[in-house]
Design a protein around this motif. Structure first.
Motif, PDB file in Angstrom:
ATOM      1  N   TRP A 555       0.765  -1.294   0.332  1.00 54.93           N
ATOM      2  CA  TRP A 555      -0.306   0.265   0.133  1.00 54.93           C
ATOM      3  C   TRP A 555       1.176   1.576   0.160  1.00 54.93           C
ATOM      4  N   VAL A 556       2.207   1.604   0.694  1.00 53.06           N
ATOM      5  CA  VAL A 556       2.636   2.392   1.315  1.00 53.06           C
ATOM      6  C   VAL A 556       3.299   2.758  -0.010  1.00 53.06           C
ATOM      7  N   ASP A 557       3.527   2.019  -0.679  1.00 52.68           N
ATOM      8  CA  ASP A 557       4.844   1.776  -2.280  1.00 52.68           C
ATOM      9  C   ASP A 557       3.923   2.240  -3.498  1.00 52.68           C
ATOM     10  N   TRP A 558       2.631   1.956  -3.393  1.00 54.49           N
ATOM     11  CA  TRP A 558       1.873   1.721  -4.393  1.00 54.49           C
ATOM     12  C   TRP A 558       1.778   3.321  -4.207  1.00 54.49           C
ATOM     13  N   ARG A 606      -6.232 -10.426   9.523  1.00 57.12           N
ATOM     14  CA  ARG A 606      -5.795  -8.825   8.548  1.00 57.12           C
ATOM     15  C   ARG A 606      -5.602  -9.287   6.739  1.00 57.12           C
ATOM     16  N   VAL A 607      -6.081  -8.080   5.676  1.00 61.42           N
ATOM     17  CA  VAL A 607      -6.051  -8.094   4.893  1.00 61.42           C
ATOM     18  C   VAL A 607      -5.281  -8.722   4.294  1.00 61.42           C
ATOM     19  N   SER A 608      -4.679  -9.465   3.153  1.00 62.45           N
ATOM     20  CA  SER A 608      -3.291 -10.307   3.098  1.00 62.45           C
ATOM     21  C   SER A 608      -2.644  -9.695   1.557  1.00 62.45           C
ATOM     22  N   GLU A 609      -1.551 -10.263   2.117  1.00 66.41           N
ATOM     23  CA  GLU A 609      -0.138  -9.925   0.617  1.00 66.41           C
ATOM     24  C   GLU A 609      -1.240 -10.132  -0.551  1.00 66.41           C
ATOM     25  N   GLN A 610      -2.201 -11.120  -1.106  1.00 66.04           N
ATOM     26  CA  GLN A 610      -2.739 -10.891  -1.911  1.00 66.04           C
ATOM     27  C   GLN A 610      -3.963 -10.342  -2.331  1.00 66.04           C
ATOM     28  N   SER A 611      -4.438 -10.021  -2.335  1.00 63.40           N
ATOM     29  CA  SER A 611      -5.546  -9.036  -2.121  1.00 63.40           C
ATOM     30  C   SER A 611      -4.992  -7.726  -2.348  1.00 63.40           C
ATOM     31  N   ALA A 612      -4.058  -7.040  -1.277  1.00 61.08           N
ATOM     32  CA  ALA A 612      -3.315  -5.998  -2.124  1.00 61.08           C
ATOM     33  C   ALA A 612      -2.452  -6.225  -3.234  1.00 61.08           C
ATOM     34  N   LEU A 613      -2.027  -6.742  -4.079  1.00 60.88           N
ATOM     35  CA  LEU A 613      -1.502  -6.851  -5.187  1.00 60.88           C
ATOM     36  C   LEU A 613      -2.206  -7.731  -6.407  1.00 60.88           C
ATOM     37  N   MET A 614      -3.666  -7.941  -5.796  1.00 58.87           N
ATOM     38  CA  MET A 614      -4.198  -8.218  -7.105  1.00 58.87           C
ATOM     39  C   MET A 614      -5.549  -7.127  -6.656  1.00 58.87           C
ATOM     40  N   ALA A 615      -5.462  -6.275  -5.528  1.00 60.48           N
ATOM     41  CA  ALA A 615      -6.572  -4.447  -5.785  1.00 60.48           C
ATOM     42  C   ALA A 615      -4.930  -4.011  -6.890  1.00 60.48           C
TER      43      ALA A 615
END
Length: 720
Positions: A555-558, A606-615
């Motif tokens: 999230w921070v990098d994006w 917590r919200v997973s890495e996979q969910s964040a990458l897909m978003a």
């Protein structure tokens, strides 16, 4: 000009010696009496001209009284515009002088194609060219006033000379800034030149001269900007199986359209039930309601995609109606029992008051109050969506449905029109986008109302042409309050190739999908807590999730890249404004995918890495579609120029526009698609000029000057 004021005689007779009676008349005429308005009094015409019927000359029978020797000489007609206004008797030798009667310019073949005039100061050339396709003007490079007059009338001038004279003639014409063409013939024209061969060479050289004066036209690309295609890997398996099955069975329609409808519908069911706090420490909360839509031309299967994407919502609506009907029936029986109890309690209370039994009276009073509270609880129909509701009616629906409502509009054009006409309606929808604030409204007739969570999701479709019309004012900075930029889940996919497909639906995928919607709809605070949501101890606290450690870094990098690079380097403000709303988009999609994982696996914390990458992948995907959509307006002039260019290429080679050019209003009067207003036409023409499809000249509309108009000429090379 000859100033003789005595009479002279001019007789007209044909070269072949014909004694036609109409040529055997004498005409007396005074030079002073010569009038432009009455040129036919000058003489009867004598037709000569080496087989060319367009050359009209005049034969003088007597000299002029002031000893001007014109007897037996041929007089050339002089013209002012298209009016016969005088005669010119050319000198036979250098020792003699030309004799003018009246005024005007020597032009032969004046009734020919006037888009181009040949110009020469040689008599042999003059006579030979008079057999051609264009008028011939007798003038020299020193006749600047005459030549300028023709140029101002939007006439192409071509000086004809021998090839060895061409460079010198160009030098003498340098004052005209190359507005006059110079054609050099391979041999000088003499009395023995064959008129057909000379005119054929002139026309070939004219075409080559015109072609050489035009630059090569540049190809105008009107293609849509490229977009990322949706892949099954971008969706949870339950969504992917359903989306691609529905798209394929609809004769291979775009799965993108089904996917955004489904995502928007699912987000509306989640609504204000749960949020996400994307920052590790801050309390900023995002509610995952989304605004989505489809941009596509007519007959692109928007409606089938719309229906497929909202199918689970329709099932929830149907179940809610059944439950409401059962509740009404049960409430009828309960109401009868309740009314009976209230009546009995009132009777007992009356007896207690009469008997002055204070203790019993107090007990019965409390019981009656409790029964009164129960009697006000009427069944409420759970609402998930509405197709057409005013803000006032929508507010009433939201009062009883604090989780939020999905506004479905098959055609968004009507919705945009309605909110544009009513500022209060526009404000109502703008505030409903955040989804996490209460909304207090007060009306004189309807009274006051309070919405616990003003949470709106919107889904609809719109045609590209209508969207361009709507967006143009926003692009130009008028009326841009960010309403359209809130449609973040918006796609304009490539057209798919139609395929005939007849197969059974994937009922398992459909059933699983409906089950997902049902589970998320019925999820309680306890369910969300068990899944991993945080529930603070504050009053009316909303459950929320945060990112896991690895997802937080994503999230921070994006978000850093989005704000410091993408938005900062964005050329167009309206696209930058659209991208500024992407943090809500990214966090919402990540939460949606995380909730689906929670339904599938139970406790997911917590919200997973996979969910964040897909978003993040979805944000990149939707950005490409946003750029295509805004490009419809930002590149509208180029698209219109390409469309106009195709129409110009279809013109017949004899069309007047090819010969004489055209004006912007000539295009507007055609009422061609997207070229109906003068501003759009002028923008398209400017691009065609820049791309060397057209040349433009300013033409004065009157002899006195005045405000010039632009005349556009078509580059003949576009037809090669």
């Amino acid at each position: 000009m000859n100033q003789a004021n005595t009479e002279f005689f001019i007789k007209a007779e044909d070269q072949g010696g014909s004694q036609d009676p109409q040529f055997n008349a004498f005409l007396q005429h005074s030079c002073k009496a010569l009038k432009m308005s009455d040129p036919e009094r000058l003489a009867h015409p004598l037709i000569i001209g080496y087989g060319n019927p367009n050359v009209t000359l005049y034969l003088a029978l007597d000299n002029l009284p002031d000893d001007d020797q014109v007897k037996d000489r041929l007089g050339f007609p002089l013209w002012t515009d298209s009016t016969f206004t005088g005669l010119l008797f050319k000198a036979d030798s250098s020792n003699e002088k030309d004799i003018h009667i009246g005024e005007g310019n020597l032009i032969l073949n004046i009734d020919a194609d006037e888009s181009t005039y040949f110009v020469t100061d040689d008599m042999y050339t003059l006579m030979v060219l008079s057999h051609g396709k264009h008028p011939v003007l007798f003038a020299s490079p020193n006749d600047r006033v005459v030549l300028n007059d023709f140029l101002q009338k939007n006439i192409r001038l071509c000086f004809i000379c021998a090839i060895h004279q061409k460079n010198d003639l160009k030098r003498r014409l340098r004052h005209f800034n190359n507005d006059i063409h110079v054609i050099g013939l391979s041999e000088p024209v003499t009395a023995f030149s064959e008129q057909y061969e000379v005119n054929r060479e002139v026309m070939e050289l004219l075409k080559a001269e015109i072609d050489q004066s035009w630059q090569e036209p540049i190809k105008i690309s009107s293609e849509l900007l490229p977009v990322t295609k949706l892949s099954p890997e971008m969706l949870p398996s339950e969504f992917a199986d359903y989306v691609f099955d529905e798209a394929k069975r609809a004769d291979n329609m775009s799965p993108d359209m089904v996917a955004v409808c489904l995502m928007t519908a699912f987000a509306s069911v989640v609504g204000a039930k749960v949020g996400i706090k994307p920052k590790a420490n801050d309390d900023w909360m995002i509610i995952p309601n989304l605004w989505g839509g489809i941009v596509a031309p007519p007959s692109s299967k928007k409606s089938p995609a719309f229906d497929a994407g909202t199918y689970p919502i329709k099932q929830l609506v149907a179940e809610a109606k059944k439950k409401f009907e059962n509740d009404i029936q049960e409430n009828g029986a309960d109401s009868f029992v309740l009314d009976t109890k209230i009546k009995q309690c009132k009777n007992k209370l009356a007896e207690a008051v009469k008997s002055e039994d204070k203790e019993l009276e107090s007990t019965l009073r409390a019981e009656l109050m409790e029964l009164g509270k129960v009697s006000t609880l009427q069944p409420i129909l759970r609402r998930y969506s509405t197709n057409d509701a005013t803000p006032e009616a929508l507010a009433e629906i939201e009062k009883s449905n604090p989780n939020g409502i999905l506004v479905l509009r098959d055609e968004l054009t009507g919705w945009f029109d309605s909110v544009d006409k009513e500022p209060s309606a526009r404000a109502f929808f703008l505030e409903g986008f955040d989804g996490n604030k209460p909304y207090q409204f007060d009306r004189i007739i309807r009274g006051s109302g309070y919405i616990e969570n003003h949470c709106l999701s919107i889904l609809g479709g719109i045609q590209p042409d209508k969207l361009v019309t709507y967006l143009e004012p926003s692009i130009k900075g008028r009326g841009n309050d960010g309403l359209f930029q809130r449609f973040q889940l918006l796609v304009y996919p490539d057209e798919t190739e139609w395929q005939y497909i007849d197969q059974k639906p994937n009922v398992i995928a459909r059933s699983e999908l409906v089950n997902l919607f049902t589970q998320i709809d019925s999820m309680t605070l306890g369910d969300l807590s068990n899944m991993g949501a945080v529930i603070d101890q504050d009053v009316n606290s909303r459950p929320y999730f945060r990112f896991s450690e690895t997802a937080q870094k994503i999230w921070v990098d994006w978000s850093t890249n989005l704000n410091q690079k993408v938005i900062q380097n964005e050329e167009y403000p309206i696209i930058a404004q659209h991208l500024q709303k992407y943090p809500k988009l990214m966090a919402s999609i990540a939460l949606i995918f995380h909730l689906l994982e929670g339904i599938r696996f139970g406790s997911v914390d917590r919200v997973s890495e996979q969910s964040a990458l897909m978003a993040v992948e979805w944000c990149n995907y939707l950005e490409s579609h946003a750029r295509r959509i805004y490009g419809l307006v930002l590149n509208a002039a180029t698209s219109k120029a390409a469309s106009l260019g195709l129409r110009l290429k279809k013109l017949s080679y004899t069309d007047d526009w090819i010969v004489n050019g055209f004006k912007a209003r000539d295009i507007q009067r055609k009422n061609w698609k997207s070229l109906t207003d003068l501003h759009s036409v002028e923008a398209a023409l400017d691009i065609l000029v820049d791309y060397h499809w057209l040349n433009v000249k300013e033409v004065f509309t009157t002899d006195r000057g005045g405000r010039p108009t632009k005349q556009f000429y078509i580059n003949p090379k576009i037809y090669n």
